[in-house]
Motif scaffolding. Sequence first.
Motif, mmCIF file in Angstrom:
data_model
loop_
_atom_site.group_PDB
_atom_site.id
_atom_site.type_symbol
_atom_site.label_atom_id
_atom_site.label_comp_id
_atom_site.label_asym_id
_atom_site.label_seq_id
_atom_site.Cartn_x
_atom_site.Cartn_y
_atom_site.Cartn_z
ATOM 1 N N THR A 248 0.842 -1.185 0.000
ATOM 2 C CA THR A 248 0.000 0.000 0.000
ATOM 3 C C THR A 248 0.881 1.240 0.000
ATOM 4 O O THR A 248 2.069 1.187 0.325
ATOM 5 C CB THR A 248 -0.917 0.008 1.228
ATOM 6 N N ARG A 249 0.317 2.373 -0.359
ATOM 7 C CA ARG A 249 1.116 3.592 -0.526
ATOM 8 C C ARG A 249 1.874 3.948 0.748
ATOM 9 O O ARG A 249 3.026 4.365 0.698
ATOM 10 C CB ARG A 249 0.216 4.746 -0.963
ATOM 11 N N GLY A 250 1.259 3.784 1.892
ATOM 12 C CA GLY A 250 1.914 4.154 3.137
ATOM 13 C C GLY A 250 2.727 3.039 3.764
ATOM 14 O O GLY A 250 3.423 3.256 4.762
ATOM 15 N N ASN A 251 2.662 1.809 3.189
ATOM 16 C CA ASN A 251 3.351 0.661 3.779
ATOM 17 C C ASN A 251 3.957 -0.211 2.676
ATOM 18 O O ASN A 251 3.526 -1.334 2.436
ATOM 19 C CB ASN A 251 2.393 -0.172 4.634
ATOM 20 N N LEU A 252 4.962 0.327 1.987
ATOM 21 C CA LEU A 252 5.641 -0.436 0.950
ATOM 22 C C LEU A 252 6.654 -1.377 1.593
ATOM 23 O O LEU A 252 7.341 -1.019 2.545
ATOM 24 C CB LEU A 252 6.347 0.504 -0.019
ATOM 25 N N ILE A 253 6.752 -2.597 1.051
ATOM 26 C CA ILE A 253 7.733 -3.557 1.547
ATOM 27 C C ILE A 253 8.579 -4.044 0.374
ATOM 28 O O ILE A 253 8.100 -4.175 -0.757
ATOM 29 C CB ILE A 253 7.065 -4.746 2.256
ATOM 30 N N LYS A 254 9.850 -4.292 0.659
ATOM 31 C CA LYS A 254 10.755 -4.776 -0.376
ATOM 32 C C LYS A 254 10.457 -6.250 -0.624
ATOM 33 O O LYS A 254 10.448 -7.059 0.297
ATOM 34 C CB LYS A 254 12.208 -4.600 0.059
ATOM 35 N N GLN B 248 -7.338 -17.214 -7.841
ATOM 36 C CA GLN B 248 -6.458 -16.623 -6.841
ATOM 37 C C GLN B 248 -6.739 -15.133 -6.773
ATOM 38 O O GLN B 248 -6.773 -14.455 -7.798
ATOM 39 C CB GLN B 248 -4.990 -16.866 -7.170
ATOM 40 N N VAL B 249 -6.945 -14.651 -5.550
ATOM 41 C CA VAL B 249 -7.177 -13.223 -5.314
ATOM 42 C C VAL B 249 -6.047 -12.722 -4.413
ATOM 43 O O VAL B 249 -5.858 -13.243 -3.308
ATOM 44 C CB VAL B 249 -8.545 -12.985 -4.641
ATOM 45 N N THR B 250 -5.271 -11.749 -4.883
ATOM 46 C CA THR B 250 -4.130 -11.266 -4.107
ATOM 47 C C THR B 250 -4.202 -9.756 -3.920
ATOM 48 O O THR B 250 -4.636 -9.023 -4.813
ATOM 49 C CB THR B 250 -2.796 -11.632 -4.780
ATOM 50 N N TYR B 251 -3.748 -9.314 -2.753
ATOM 51 C CA TYR B 251 -3.715 -7.894 -2.423
ATOM 52 C C TYR B 251 -2.863 -7.720 -1.178
ATOM 53 O O TYR B 251 -2.519 -8.693 -0.487
ATOM 54 C CB TYR B 251 -5.127 -7.354 -2.171
ATOM 55 N N TYR B 252 -2.483 -6.493 -0.888
ATOM 56 C CA TYR B 252 -1.727 -6.187 0.327
ATOM 57 C C TYR B 252 -2.658 -5.603 1.381
ATOM 58 O O TYR B 252 -3.550 -4.811 1.076
ATOM 59 C CB TYR B 252 -0.594 -5.202 0.029
#
Length: 299
Positions: A54-60, A245-249
């Motif tokens: 998400t915009r405020g919680n990006l992960i590498k 398959q449904v994927t999201y952060y």
Amino acid sequence: TYWDNKGIKITENFIDVNNNKKLDDQEFIESVYHAYYVSEENIGKLVLERFEGTRGNLIKVSVEKRYTALTPDGKHAATRTESYAPDGTTRINITYTYKISDQEKVYTVVDAYMQDGTTLLTSEKSYKVLKTIDIQGGTIKVIATITHVVETVNAFLTSIRESYRAPSTVNGLPPGFDTTNIATGLITITNIWEIDLKEWDITKKPTSTIYSYKKVEPINEINRLVTYTDTYIRLGLENIFESRQVTYYDKVDTLEGQKTALVQENWIKMGTIDYLDSYSYTYWDNKGIKITENFIDVN
């Protein structure tokens, strides 16, 4: 694309979520790349760090190191890509990408090796063709990629893929396919053949077909960019829905505490009823270890 104060090149990638052909979709980031160079063993390597979330919680989610090198057999100049886990130290695999041609086509070849760089896993040879597809109101031409996948050093041809992007108004979608509010208005369609490959012809029915597309949907009362991957398999003369398959952060409660994780929901259908077969949370801990927690819909 811009540079930060440390000289790192940053690229923020977006998609046209509302399909209005305007640059007004910055609420949802598709991915972010950090690019810079390092010198290792007197070789200059381009480092690409990919971030998602998400915009405020990006992960590498991955690290790549690229440079030009000869293929292991010494026959081709190629782009060597070393893929690492997000910690940047655990190497996953190595690929060599190069082009070859004959009198008719230009092929892109991607050879994938194990971490040691000597054991060949797969070799993919792809080329592009123009494909005419039917849409509501007429026909259009799209660019399709044909890929032949060869596995192991014994060169077994294991599958052939055709992949292309089509507008959501394309004809021939499975019955009941919901095209409402598809982001960008585009669907990626991938046909896969896994039998009778020696006599393969693109007019033959594929073994399976995968439809991939994105939508913005509320998850826990917050709009998320959601990716759908629907798989249909051929049974007789029919294409039957097999899985979704449904994927999201999302922020979820994990064994390591609350984390921004990649959530994957696995759905199947029996008759007219959808079943949540399983779901998972994938994230990285503070030591750079990738963790996947798997669950089933007990209740």
